[in-house]
Every structure is written in C-alpha cells, then in structure tokens.
Write a protein that holds these residues in place. Structure first.
Motif, short mmCIF file in Angstrom:
data_model
loop_
_atom_site.label_atom_id
_atom_site.label_comp_id
_atom_site.label_asym_id
_atom_site.label_seq_id
_atom_site.Cartn_x
_atom_site.Cartn_y
_atom_site.Cartn_z
N LYS A 20 91.24 29.51 -39.24
CA LYS A 20 91.34 30.76 -38.48
C LYS A 20 90.48 31.85 -39.10
O LYS A 20 89.73 32.54 -38.39
N ARG A 21 90.55 32.01 -40.38
CA ARG A 21 89.77 33.07 -41.04
C ARG A 21 88.28 32.81 -40.95
O ARG A 21 87.48 33.73 -40.76
N THR A 22 87.92 31.55 -41.06
CA THR A 22 86.50 31.21 -40.96
C THR A 22 85.99 31.43 -39.53
O THR A 22 84.89 31.97 -39.33
N ALA A 23 86.78 31.04 -38.54
CA ALA A 23 86.39 31.25 -37.14
C ALA A 23 86.23 32.73 -36.83
O ALA A 23 85.37 33.13 -36.05
N PHE A 24 87.07 33.56 -37.45
CA PHE A 24 86.95 35.01 -37.26
C PHE A 24 85.58 35.49 -37.70
O PHE A 24 84.89 36.22 -36.98
N ARG A 25 85.16 35.07 -38.89
CA ARG A 25 83.86 35.53 -39.41
C ARG A 25 82.72 35.01 -38.54
O ARG A 25 81.75 35.74 -38.28
N ILE A 26 82.81 33.76 -38.12
CA ILE A 26 81.76 33.19 -37.28
C ILE A 26 81.65 33.98 -35.96
O ILE A 26 80.56 34.32 -35.51
N THR A 27 82.80 34.26 -35.37
CA THR A 27 82.79 34.92 -34.07
C THR A 27 82.30 36.35 -34.16
O THR A 27 81.70 36.87 -33.21
N ARG A 28 82.54 37.02 -35.30
CA ARG A 28 82.02 38.38 -35.46
C ARG A 28 80.50 38.41 -35.38
O ARG A 28 79.91 39.36 -34.86
N VAL A 29 79.87 37.36 -35.88
CA VAL A 29 78.41 37.28 -35.77
C VAL A 29 78.01 37.17 -34.31
O VAL A 29 77.08 37.84 -33.83
N VAL A 57 81.85 35.96 -25.61
CA VAL A 57 81.45 35.11 -26.72
C VAL A 57 82.23 33.82 -26.61
O VAL A 57 83.47 33.84 -26.53
N ASP A 58 81.53 32.71 -26.54
CA ASP A 58 82.15 31.39 -26.57
C ASP A 58 82.13 30.92 -28.01
O ASP A 58 81.06 30.73 -28.59
N LEU A 59 83.32 30.76 -28.59
CA LEU A 59 83.39 30.48 -30.02
C LEU A 59 83.51 28.99 -30.33
O LEU A 59 84.07 28.59 -31.34
#
Length: 450
Positions: free
Chosen positions: A242-251, A270-272
């Motif tokens: 979850k935390r990693t997906a958050f950082r990826i999606t912010r980009v 944004v498609d994550l």
C-alpha cells in the motif's frame, strides 16, 4: 497542489527499480466528425486528431526531461469507431485515417477501433467486427477492442462467435509476423471508458471532448520493497505494498497534472496498474514469488495476487484525486519474464491464469496458443472469461494469439514491450456446438440493482 519535492524519494526508484510512467494517453471525442460520407469522415478524423494531439509527444518528452521520470509510451484513444460509421459505411477508411494520424503525431499506438456490443449489434458494429482482420493487418499503430458482455446486459454470444472468427483470421493475415495483429486486439467484458492501456483503450461516449489519462507502473519497486519484509506476516506485506503504491501513484498524478496543463486538456484519471515488461526486475510474477511461492502458478498464487491487487488499489486511491481505468495488477504472459518462465516450466497453465483473472485487473492477456486452435475454441475462451467478469461485476478481457504454424512448446517473438510468448496448450475437446447456439447469455441476478 503537488510539489516536485514529493518525487525526490521516487528518483531512487526510477534509477534502481525500473519505476516508469507507462503511458500518457490523450482521449479525443470524434463525435463532431460524424457525416454520411466515409471519405469526409476520414478526413475530419485525421484533421481533428492531428490538431488536438499535435504536441502530445513533445510535451511528454519535456516532462521526462524536467522531472526525470521515464514515460514509456505516448498514445491516443478515440471514440469507438462503430459509433461513428452507422451512416458512412466502410470503417476501413477510418482505420487508415487513424493510422495516418498516429504516424503524423508520433504516438506509439492509437486505440478505439472498437464496438460496444454487450446487448446486441447494429449493422455498423457488425461491419467493424468483420473488418478487424483487414484493419489490423494493414495498419501499424492501430489497436482494436470489442466489448462483448456486461453485468447489466449479459454476454452477447453472437458477438463472441464473430470475435473468435476475427481473431483467427487476423492471425492468418499477420502470419509472417507471428500473428502480431492479434496482440493489438482485446475482447472485453465490462470495458471501462477511461482505460489508458493498449490494446483496449478507447475514449468512451460518456467522456468529454478531451482527456489526459496516465498509466503508471512499477512492479520492480514493489518487489524491492517486499525484499525488506521477507518472512513477515501478510498484514505487513499488504501495508508495504500500500505504501509503495501510494508513492508510485503520486508520480503518475504529478505527470498527469503537468501534461493536462501543458496540453490544455482536462485531467482524466491515473490508472495505477502494475504493468510489467519483459525486462528482468520488472515482473509481477517476481512479486508473487517474493511472497513465498517457488514459482508463479504454484498453489497459493491466486491468494497472493488477490492481496497484491487489493493493496495496490488501497494505496493508490489515496494518492490521486481521480483513480480510474483498470487499476491493479496486470498478468500479460508475454510481457512478464517471470510469467514466461513459469509457463515454460508448466507451472502456469491457461486454467490457472483463468482462476487468477478472478482477482486481478483484467484477464487472459498476451497468451499464445497453437496456430491450429479453432475459432470456436477461441470464442469459448472469450465466453469463459466474460462470464467471470459478468458474474463478479469486474472488467475482464482476452488478448489471445493463435500463433500461425506454432505448436505447444514453441514460442513466438513480438519484440519491445510485447515480448515473447510461449505457446500454451488449450483443451483438445470441441466447443463448436456450444458457440453455434448464439443468442445472449442473460445478465445475472446481481445486475438488478435499480
């Protein structure tokens, strides 16, 4: 407001863990182009796309340079073409115009040679489906899709039969390229209107004139994060994803906002989704194996994928004001080195992949089957996958390649992001009488929600 400082930590992920923005996709409505002349329609389509997407590639490259974020593809999606050609006739003329517009704008793909036939087919829909083999064998950048089912409507088995025939003929017409045309076609259930990923992208009739949709990626980043919690309980695994997906999606959110501003086009979604590539270290299968599976396809794979998909969505939805598209984890066999290796070992079969599609983003994706697989068997595979989507109220899809001249144990090379597909076995038993029934499989009881 997103500040560039928010991606400083992400720069390490870009440099070392293959984080990228997989695509910026500009959605363009073509309804204003409608006319009763195929020639005029094609000209209007070409003119509108080249005008609206004139700066798409240049802006994508500017953002790459300024923010240091790789943007792998720049793409265009358009209104489903079958909705435009009811009175103008030949859809092939529009297919050629779309391909020329893609070449002129410099994008990697253009999607939307599509029909929405979940409840029935118009003559325009039928013409388009029957034209798919010619369209995909005579163009370079064009992608196509057909939505054959939905939870509200059921499964249009007449369309499923036609689509199976179209896939078979497309493979034959592109035999010199390993059936490559089939890699540019998707059969959907519950297709979404804002998907930025090819081959299934189209700009839905519920969308506005323009939209900027961004698809992020980053399986390597998730894999590296899980290496740091080896042996920890699944609660910890889920929280880490979850935390990693958050950082990826912010980009992705940053890139989408910048592209929207610079192109003067509304930000869509944004498609994550975690979209793998054939490169080592960029594999969804590797994430599943990091959770403790000896090889993807082993017992426990479906549970691991369910955890991954759910955690990605939970993390990503907090990072963007508009999450959409498909969003989750993709499992395209030919585009994921771990999936390729699992299939070659016999651990990953068509049956196991079908089970995995119950819990992941899409469905049976980039799967090569023997070249002598019948059109009816292909249609039956599509029907099975559509049933999973309809009953579970989720998007499912089939992108299958009956590789001409190939048999089980062979492989077919597509190159680039499409990778290499090991030819997987299908059931040797006939589904012909089942497919020839036609008609419509009714919508399930859970569709009655009004």
């Amino acid at each position: 407001m997103i500040h560039t400082t928010e991606i400083l930590e992400t720069l390490r992920m870009i440099d070392q863990e293959k984080l990228d923005v997989r695509t910026i996709t500009m959605g363009i409505s073509l309804f204003r182009c409608v006319t009763d002349s195929s020639r005029i329609l094609a000209r209007r389509v070409y003119d509108l796309i080249t005008q609206k997407a004139e700066k798409l590639v240049a802006v994508g490259e500017e953002i790459e340079r300024e923010f240091g974020v790789p943007i792998v593809n720049k793409r265009i999606s358009v209104t489903p073409v079958a909705l435009l050609t009811a009175s103008s006739g030949d859809p092939i003329v529009v297919a050629q115009a779309l391909d020329r517009a893609a070449r002129e704008t410099g994008v990697d793909f253009i999607g939307g040679y599509s029909a929405l036939v979940q409840k029935g087919m118009t003559e325009a829909d039928r013409r388009l489906i029957e034209s798919i083999p010619e369209a995909l064998s005579t163009t370079e950048f064009l992608c196509s899709s057909v939505n054959v089912a939905s939870t509200r409507a059921g499964i249009d088995m007449d369309a499923v039969r036609l689509v199976g025939q179209a896939i078979k003929l497309t493979a034959e017409k592109t035999a010199s390229r390993g059936g490559l045309g089939c890699a540019k076609f998707v059969a959907f259930a519950n297709a979404v209107e804002d998907n930025p990923f090819m081959a299934g992208a189209f700009h839905g009739p519920g969308e506005g004139d323009l939209a900027i949709n961004v698809g992020v990626s980053g399986p390597g980043v998730v894999k590296r994060a899980l290496e740091k919690v080896k042996g920890q309980p699944f609660d910890v695994v889920a929280e880490t994803i979850k935390r990693t997906a958050f950082r990826i999606t912010r980009v992705g959110q940053l890139v989408a906002r910048e592209a929207s501003r610079r192109l003067n086009a509304p930000f869509g979604i944004v498609d994550l989704s975690l979209a793998p590539t054939p490169a080592v270290g960029d594999s969804v299968a590797a994430i599943l194996e990091e959770m403790g599976l000896e090889v993807t396809g082993a017992h426990g794979t479906t549970a691991a994928l369910a955890l991954l998909n759910d955690a990605v969505k939970k993390g990503g939805v907090m990072a963007s004001s508009h999450v959409g598209g498909l969003s989750g984890a993709f499992i395209p066999v030919s585009e994921d080195i771990g999936m390729i290796q699992a299939a070659e070992k016999g651990a990953l079969t068509l049956d196991k992949l079908e089970a995995m599609t119950c819990v992941c983003s899409v469905g049976l994706d980039m799967i090569a089957v023997p070249g002598d697989t019948s059109a009816e068997t292909i249609s039956a595979i599509i029907a099975d996958e559509a049933a999973i989507g309809v009953i579970n109220n989720k998007t499912t899809a089939v992108r299958v390649i009956p590789a001409p001249g190939k048999k089980v144990g062979d492989s077919v090379e597509f190159g680039g992001l499409l990778g290499r597909a090991p030819v997987m076995p299908v059931k040797p038993f006939s589904s012909q009488a089942f497919i020839e029934r036609g008609g419509r499989i009714p919508a399930p009881l859970n569709s009655l929600k009004n």
